[in-house]
Design a protein around this motif. Structure first.
Motif, PDB file in Angstrom:
ATOM      1  N   ARG A 229     -16.136 -71.411 -56.435  1.00 22.93           N
ATOM      2  CA  ARG A 229     -14.802 -71.918 -56.721  1.00 22.93           C
ATOM      3  C   ARG A 229     -13.892 -71.193 -55.750  1.00 22.93           C
ATOM      4  O   ARG A 229     -13.788 -69.986 -55.783  1.00 22.93           O
ATOM      5  N   VAL A 231     -10.716 -69.647 -54.716  1.00 18.19           N
ATOM      6  CA  VAL A 231      -9.491 -69.272 -55.409  1.00 18.19           C
ATOM      7  C   VAL A 231      -8.403 -69.089 -54.365  1.00 18.19           C
ATOM      8  O   VAL A 231      -8.669 -68.836 -53.202  1.00 18.19           O
ATOM      9  N   THR A 232      -7.193 -69.275 -54.791  1.00 21.81           N
ATOM     10  CA  THR A 232      -6.072 -68.969 -53.918  1.00 21.81           C
ATOM     11  C   THR A 232      -5.689 -67.531 -54.202  1.00 21.81           C
ATOM     12  O   THR A 232      -5.417 -67.176 -55.346  1.00 21.81           O
ATOM     13  N   THR A 234      -3.839 -64.157 -54.776  1.00 21.35           N
ATOM     14  CA  THR A 234      -2.489 -63.816 -55.228  1.00 21.35           C
ATOM     15  C   THR A 234      -1.774 -63.075 -54.102  1.00 21.35           C
ATOM     16  O   THR A 234      -2.398 -62.631 -53.138  1.00 21.35           O
ATOM     17  N   VAL A 257      -7.588 -52.394 -60.903  1.00 20.87           N
ATOM     18  CA  VAL A 257      -8.180 -52.388 -62.237  1.00 20.87           C
ATOM     19  C   VAL A 257      -9.344 -53.365 -62.281  1.00 20.87           C
ATOM     20  O   VAL A 257      -9.423 -54.291 -61.468  1.00 20.87           O
ATOM     21  N   THR A 258     -10.256 -53.152 -63.228  1.00 18.76           N
ATOM     22  CA  THR A 258     -11.400 -54.052 -63.346  1.00 18.76           C
ATOM     23  C   THR A 258     -10.885 -55.476 -63.565  1.00 18.76           C
ATOM     24  O   THR A 258      -9.964 -55.689 -64.337  1.00 18.76           O
ATOM     25  N   GLY A 259     -11.474 -56.399 -62.826  1.00 19.90           N
ATOM     26  CA  GLY A 259     -11.062 -57.783 -62.976  1.00 19.90           C
ATOM     27  C   GLY A 259      -9.809 -58.135 -62.204  1.00 19.90           C
ATOM     28  O   GLY A 259      -9.249 -59.218 -62.374  1.00 19.90           O
ATOM     29  N   SER A 260      -9.368 -57.238 -61.311  1.00 22.22           N
ATOM     30  CA  SER A 260      -8.153 -57.549 -60.553  1.00 22.22           C
ATOM     31  C   SER A 260      -8.478 -58.396 -59.322  1.00 22.22           C
ATOM     32  O   SER A 260      -7.582 -58.777 -58.581  1.00 22.22           O
ATOM     33  N   GLY A 261      -9.746 -58.677 -59.117  1.00 14.72           N
ATOM     34  CA  GLY A 261     -10.110 -59.567 -58.019  1.00 14.72           C
ATOM     35  C   GLY A 261     -10.473 -58.838 -56.738  1.00 14.72           C
ATOM     36  O   GLY A 261     -10.284 -59.370 -55.649  1.00 14.72           O
ATOM     37  N   LYS A 262     -11.023 -57.646 -56.861  1.00 11.99           N
ATOM     38  CA  LYS A 262     -11.445 -56.919 -55.665  1.00 11.99           C
ATOM     39  C   LYS A 262     -12.542 -57.696 -54.936  1.00 11.99           C
ATOM     40  O   LYS A 262     -12.511 -57.834 -53.724  1.00 11.99           O
ATOM     41  N   THR A 263     -13.489 -58.219 -55.727  1.00  7.71           N
ATOM     42  CA  THR A 263     -14.587 -58.945 -55.098  1.00  7.71           C
ATOM     43  C   THR A 263     -14.079 -60.174 -54.350  1.00  7.71           C
ATOM     44  O   THR A 263     -14.569 -60.490 -53.272  1.00  7.71           O
ATOM     45  N   ARG A 296     -22.648 -65.329 -55.973  1.00  4.02           N
ATOM     46  CA  ARG A 296     -21.320 -65.568 -55.414  1.00  4.02           C
ATOM     47  C   ARG A 296     -21.364 -65.591 -53.890  1.00  4.02           C
ATOM     48  O   ARG A 296     -20.741 -66.431 -53.245  1.00  4.02           O
ATOM     49  N   PRO A 413      -5.498 -61.422 -62.072  1.00  2.00           N
ATOM     50  CA  PRO A 413      -4.976 -62.763 -61.823  1.00  2.00           C
ATOM     51  C   PRO A 413      -5.282 -63.688 -62.997  1.00  2.00           C
ATOM     52  O   PRO A 413      -6.033 -63.337 -63.890  1.00  2.00           O
ATOM     53  N   ALA A 414      -4.691 -64.849 -62.940  1.00  2.00           N
ATOM     54  CA  ALA A 414      -4.988 -65.921 -63.901  1.00  2.00           C
ATOM     55  C   ALA A 414      -4.705 -65.497 -65.342  1.00  2.00           C
ATOM     56  O   ALA A 414      -5.365 -65.927 -66.281  1.00  2.00           O
ATOM     57  N   ARG A 623     -12.540 -60.294 -70.526  1.00  2.00           N
ATOM     58  CA  ARG A 623     -12.242 -60.697 -69.155  1.00  2.00           C
ATOM     59  C   ARG A 623     -11.843 -62.150 -69.058  1.00  2.00           C
ATOM     60  O   ARG A 623     -11.124 -62.522 -68.160  1.00  2.00           O
TER      61      ARG A 623
HETATM   62  P1  ADP Z   1     -13.171 -57.182 -59.631  1.00  2.00           P
HETATM   63  O1  ADP Z   1     -14.157 -57.208 -58.502  1.00  2.00           O
HETATM   64  O2  ADP Z   1     -11.897 -56.471 -59.281  1.00  2.00           O
HETATM   65  O3  ADP Z   1     -13.727 -56.730 -60.941  1.00  2.00           O
HETATM   66  P2  ADP Z   1     -13.364 -60.076 -59.422  1.00  2.00           P
HETATM   67  O4  ADP Z   1     -13.143 -60.339 -57.973  1.00  2.00           O
HETATM   68  O5  ADP Z   1     -14.754 -60.166 -59.929  1.00  2.00           O
HETATM   69  O6  ADP Z   1     -12.693 -58.689 -59.862  1.00  2.00           O
HETATM   70  O7  ADP Z   1     -12.413 -61.062 -60.228  1.00  2.00           O
HETATM   71  C1  ADP Z   1     -12.425 -61.150 -61.641  1.00  2.00           C
HETATM   72  C2  ADP Z   1     -12.289 -62.608 -62.027  1.00  2.00           C
HETATM   73  O8  ADP Z   1     -11.004 -63.110 -61.637  1.00  2.00           O
HETATM   74  C3  ADP Z   1     -13.336 -63.462 -61.325  1.00  2.00           C
HETATM   75  O9  ADP Z   1     -13.786 -64.451 -62.198  1.00  2.00           O
HETATM   76  C4  ADP Z   1     -12.553 -64.064 -60.175  1.00  2.00           C
HETATM   77  O10 ADP Z   1     -13.078 -65.294 -59.759  1.00  2.00           O
HETATM   78  C5  ADP Z   1     -11.156 -64.216 -60.780  1.00  2.00           C
HETATM   79  N1  ADP Z   1     -10.134 -64.168 -59.732  1.00  2.00           N
HETATM   80  C6  ADP Z   1      -9.974 -63.180 -58.820  1.00  2.00           C
HETATM   81  N2  ADP Z   1      -8.922 -63.465 -58.018  1.00  2.00           N
HETATM   82  C7  ADP Z   1      -8.432 -64.649 -58.413  1.00  2.00           C
HETATM   83  C8  ADP Z   1      -7.335 -65.489 -57.974  1.00  2.00           C
HETATM   84  N3  ADP Z   1      -6.566 -65.135 -56.946  1.00  2.00           N
HETATM   85  N4  ADP Z   1      -7.129 -66.637 -58.639  1.00  2.00           N
HETATM   86  C9  ADP Z   1      -7.917 -66.991 -59.684  1.00  2.00           C
HETATM   87  N5  ADP Z   1      -8.946 -66.264 -60.139  1.00  2.00           N
HETATM   88  C10 ADP Z   1      -9.207 -65.101 -59.525  1.00  2.00           C
END
Ligand code: ADP
Ligand code: ZN
Length: 756
Positions: A229, A231-232, A234, A257-263, A296, A413-414, A623
């Motif tokens: 998917r 994503v755009t 942030t 923070v965990t889930g902040s979209g680092k990956t 992924r 995000p989201a 999450r």
């Molecule tokens: P982290 O590595 O910081 O734990 P992830 O990259 O796995 O975080 O992101 C956590 C969730 O948020 C994933 O499901 C990811 O697809 C979603 N996500 C991250 N960035 C965005 C974004 N810009 N828009 C929508 N969803 C996002």
């Protein structure tokens, strides 16, 4: 052709030997040489400026058409050898699969190298080509393309067994088709041409008439459609992307923070770098994390990913390194040793969860993959991102001091909110019921409520087994390991007391071996007991325990995670392996049964580790769209590691912890070298360190010890420590002036993180 003295590094713990080799032979190419009267394989290491006077032998042959080890990697290896006090030879097996660099010493008959194992890169391809029935010359492209297409490489071939008198018509079709095709075909092609179903092959295989061979490349099997998917990013994420994607060397610490979209940010970065034709090296702390991430990555970069970790079998590892060498992959993801992978032209290095202890090897050579990754990025002249929700204080301090660039992701995000965290005071709970509390009423109620909503629970207890140890209540004796200075842990699953250090096990005695009283009693619950307890309390819940005892078999940890992800588990209970980066969509409650367990360890990082563990495991809750709740049971609710975890405040924790480190002269304010000695007696071990200490001639060091190691005996060997504190330069100087004898009693652990 002029022959010149050339250094040849064999895959054995020796410095390079000198042979005569063609002038201009590229470094990193493998050659065959005679060693005494047998043949060995080594790597060319360049001209020997000061060859020995003895008569030199010429090499026998050159095995590769190009260097297997890129120049920058060779530089990294020589840096690492100097820094960690090992031979470059010790690092070679971390870079190349053993089949490519046979270890002369490990050979079965102990004398001669068996030459079927000695294969050049081309020969390896030729073998694969033969196994897969195709021209080896097209294999690199084929590997590349097939991974992209995701088709399997299962090949079916005739075994050559005598044809039986009777076969069914469909079996006949298969045999004839194979016969026509020269004896072998890829499975889908065969089934299509013969017009039969796959079950026929199974029958033929059972009858010994055909043989199915699995392809080496495992990525195609993992692919799942539709995972990508896009994503755009942030605005916050975009800032990070632009800051890193400069192309030049720089260390970026990404605290988010965990889930902040680092990956997501790493993925976007990788995409940019791959588009420029350079490659990506991506390190993850644990195998368990790679499977999820690979989905992924593969979805995003089909066919371009190769993987390396210890869980792969030799063939798989081999296959992916071959793909790297032949440019069949340009993103390499792996655990610790992947930092030494033979990847060329690196344009980006990612170290995910950079604070993780698993990046540090606890075996010789004791490399730290994160630290070497930084060096590698520097040599390659490319940016490196260290990411974590809870960075190591080393990296954090470097960012504070401006050596690393600090980047932050503060939001999820989201619209996913951070979980709410609360504390249960176990002292209070004990006062109320007057006995040990495993699950306090608050946590019990929360579990019941969560199960009623059909959501998932994760319970963390960082101790496996049933009971921590057995003690005689009459005389106070603890049942210990006869070979190690620790107590034995009871495992009810197989009714054994087991040593978690050496594996020694024994049937529990009826009575105390000292006083004969039958007052032996287990103390300190482990995951096994908690699981039993939960089964009684929640008989209809589906409970899964994940710890080192239940995940010994390869793939069982991943299988457990997948089951949990698919919603087939109601309560997950386990050790810290559950705390790391997994996403369980239905998980809304996280309970930590004994949050201060890790605080009792005599280690200056105990507080930091506890904070990291609690914050990471808290990040597992809620999450998805469901809000999360985290309950920390603790006996020390006022400890900073607990209070800052409660507030999920990394910066606050760092600010409170760093002054302690500075005051006591610990990292990140000084560097450490831990010299360990082992001996048959404590005296023997101590004497070795005394001698070493007396000879030390480097100024500006603080020397502590020799002292008994926290675990003074393991496997019947006594252990002493000598700890050196000082600047990196001074500690390096110690290594240069006082090199250790690799066969001697002392070993060195630079930048140690385990003090057991
Ligand atoms: P982290 O590595 O910081 O734990 P992830 O990259 O796995 O975080 O992101 C956590 C969730 O948020 C994933 O499901 C990811 O697809 C979603 N996500 C991250 N960035 C965005 C974004 N810009 N828009 C929508 N969803 C996002
Ligand atoms: Zn033991």
């Amino acid at each position: 052709m002029t022959l010149v003295p050339t250094r040849i590094q064999l895959n054995r713990p020796l410095s390079p030997l000198t042979y005569l080799a063609p002038e201009g032979l590229p470094e990193g190419v493998r050659v065959q040489v005679k060693l005494r009267n047998s043949l060995a394989v080594g790597l060319a290491m360049g001209l020997d400026p000061a060859p020995p006077v003895a008569k030199l032998r010429p090499i026998e042959s050159v095995l590769d058409p190009f260097p297997l080890l890129p120049e920058k990697l060779r530089e990294l290896q020589s840096f690492a050898a100097r820094y960690y006090g090992c031979l470059e030879a010790h690092l070679l097996p971390l870079s190349l699969p053993s089949a490519m660099l046979p270890n002369w010493e490990a050979d079965e008959d102990g004398q001669r190298l068996s030459f079927h194992r000695d294969r050049g890169a081309w020969e390896v391809l030729a073998d694969l080509g033969e196994a897969w029935h195709c021209d080896p010359a097209i294999l690199p492209t084929l590997l590349h393309r097939s991974a992209r297409r995701g088709s399997g490489f299962t090949e079916v071939r005739l075994t050559g067994a005598p044809h039986p008198p009777r076969v069914t018509p469909s079996q006949a079709k298969v045999l004839v088709t194979l016969e026509d095709a020269g004896g072998a075909l890829m499975e889908p092609e065969l089934l299509a041409s013969a017009g039969v179903g796959a079950s026929v092959l199974g029958t033929l295989e059972k009858r010994g008439l055909v043989q199915r061979l699995k392809r080496v490349d495992l990525l195609g099997q993992r692919r799942e459609a539709g995972l990508d998917r896009t994503v755009t990013l942030t605005a916050e994420q975009q800032v990070v992307l632009d800051a890193v994607a400069t192309g030049a060397f720089g260390v970026h610490l990404l605290q988010g923070v965990t889930g902040s979209g680092k990956t997501e940010v790493y993925l976007a970065l990788a995409e940019r770098v791959l588009a420029t034709g350079r490659r990506v090296l991506w390190l993850v702390p644990e195998i368990g994390l790679t499977a999820r991430l690979l989905d992924r990555l593969e979805a995003r970069f089909p066919g371009r990913v190769a993987v390396g970790h210890a869980g792969l079998n030799a063939g798989e590892r081999h296959g992916d390194v071959v793909r790297l060498l032949f440019n069949g992959a340009d993103l390499f993801v792996g655990v610790r040793n992947a930092v030494l992978a033979p990847l060329r032209d690196i344009g980006l290095v990612v170290v995910d969860e950079e604070h993780e202890g698993s990046y540090k090897s606890e075996e010789h050579p004791r490399i730290h993959a994160r630290d070497l990754a930084i060096k590698r990025a520097q040599l390659e002249g490319c940016p490196i991102v260290l990411g974590s929700a809870t960075p190591s204080l080393e990296s954090w301090q470097a960012a504070q001091g401006g050596r690393y660039k600090l980047l932050r992701l503060r939001e999820r995000p989201a619209g996913i909110s951070l979980p709410s965290v609360e504390i249960v005071d176990l002292r209070e709970a004990f006062r109320q019921v007057r006995r040990k509390v495993i699950l306090a009423p608050t946590l019990m109620e929360a579990i019941t409520g969560t199960l009623a909503k059909r959501e998932q629970v994760l319970l963390l207890l960082n101790r496996r087994g049933y009971e921590n140890f057995w003690m005689c209540r009459a005389c106070g004796r603890t049942l210990g390991c006869p070979h190690c200075a620790i107590s034995l842990t009871y495992h009810r699953g197989d009714f054994r007391l087991r040593c978690h250090l050496c594996g020694h096990e024994t049937v529990p005695p009826e009575a105390c071996p000292d006083c004969g009283a039958d007052h032996l009693r287990g103390v300190g619950e482990g995951t096994e007991q908690v699981e039993e307890h939960l089964n009684q309390l929640f008989p209809t819940a589906r409970i899964l325990r994940l710890d080192r005892d239940t995940t010994r078999r390869r793939g069982s940890f991943e299988a457990g995670l997948l089951a949990a992800e698919a919603g087939q588990v109601d309560i997950l209970v386990g050790t810290q392996m559950l705390a790391k980066g997994h996403t369980f969509p239905g998980l809304t409650l996280v309970g930590v049964l004994n949050a201060d367990q890790g605080l009792k360890v005599a280690d200056f990082r105990a507080s930091e580790r506890t904070f990291q563990l609690l914050t990471q495991v808290a990040g597992r809750a809620g999450r998805a769209e469901l809000p999360g709740r985290v309950i920390l049971q603790t006996y020390s609710p006022e400890h900073p590691a607990i209070t800052f975890a409660l507030a999920q405040d990394f910066e606050g924790f760092a600010a409170s912890e760093l002054p302690f480190r500075e005051g006591l002269g610990y990292p990140p304010f000084t560097a450490l070298s831990l010299y360990r000695a082992e001996g048959d007696s404590p005296r023997e071990a101590k004497e070795a360190l005394d001698v070493f200490r007396q000879r030390l001639s480097v100024p500006g060091l603080k020397v502590l010890g020799p002292l008994e190691a926290p675990v003074p005996r393991i496997r019947d060997r006594w252990r002493m420590h000598l700890l050196l504190k000082g600047g990196r330069g001074a500690l390096g100087e110690v290594l240069a002036r006082h090199p250790l004898d690799p066969t001697g009693p002392i070993s060195l652990d630079r930048d140690p993180i385990q003090f057991g």
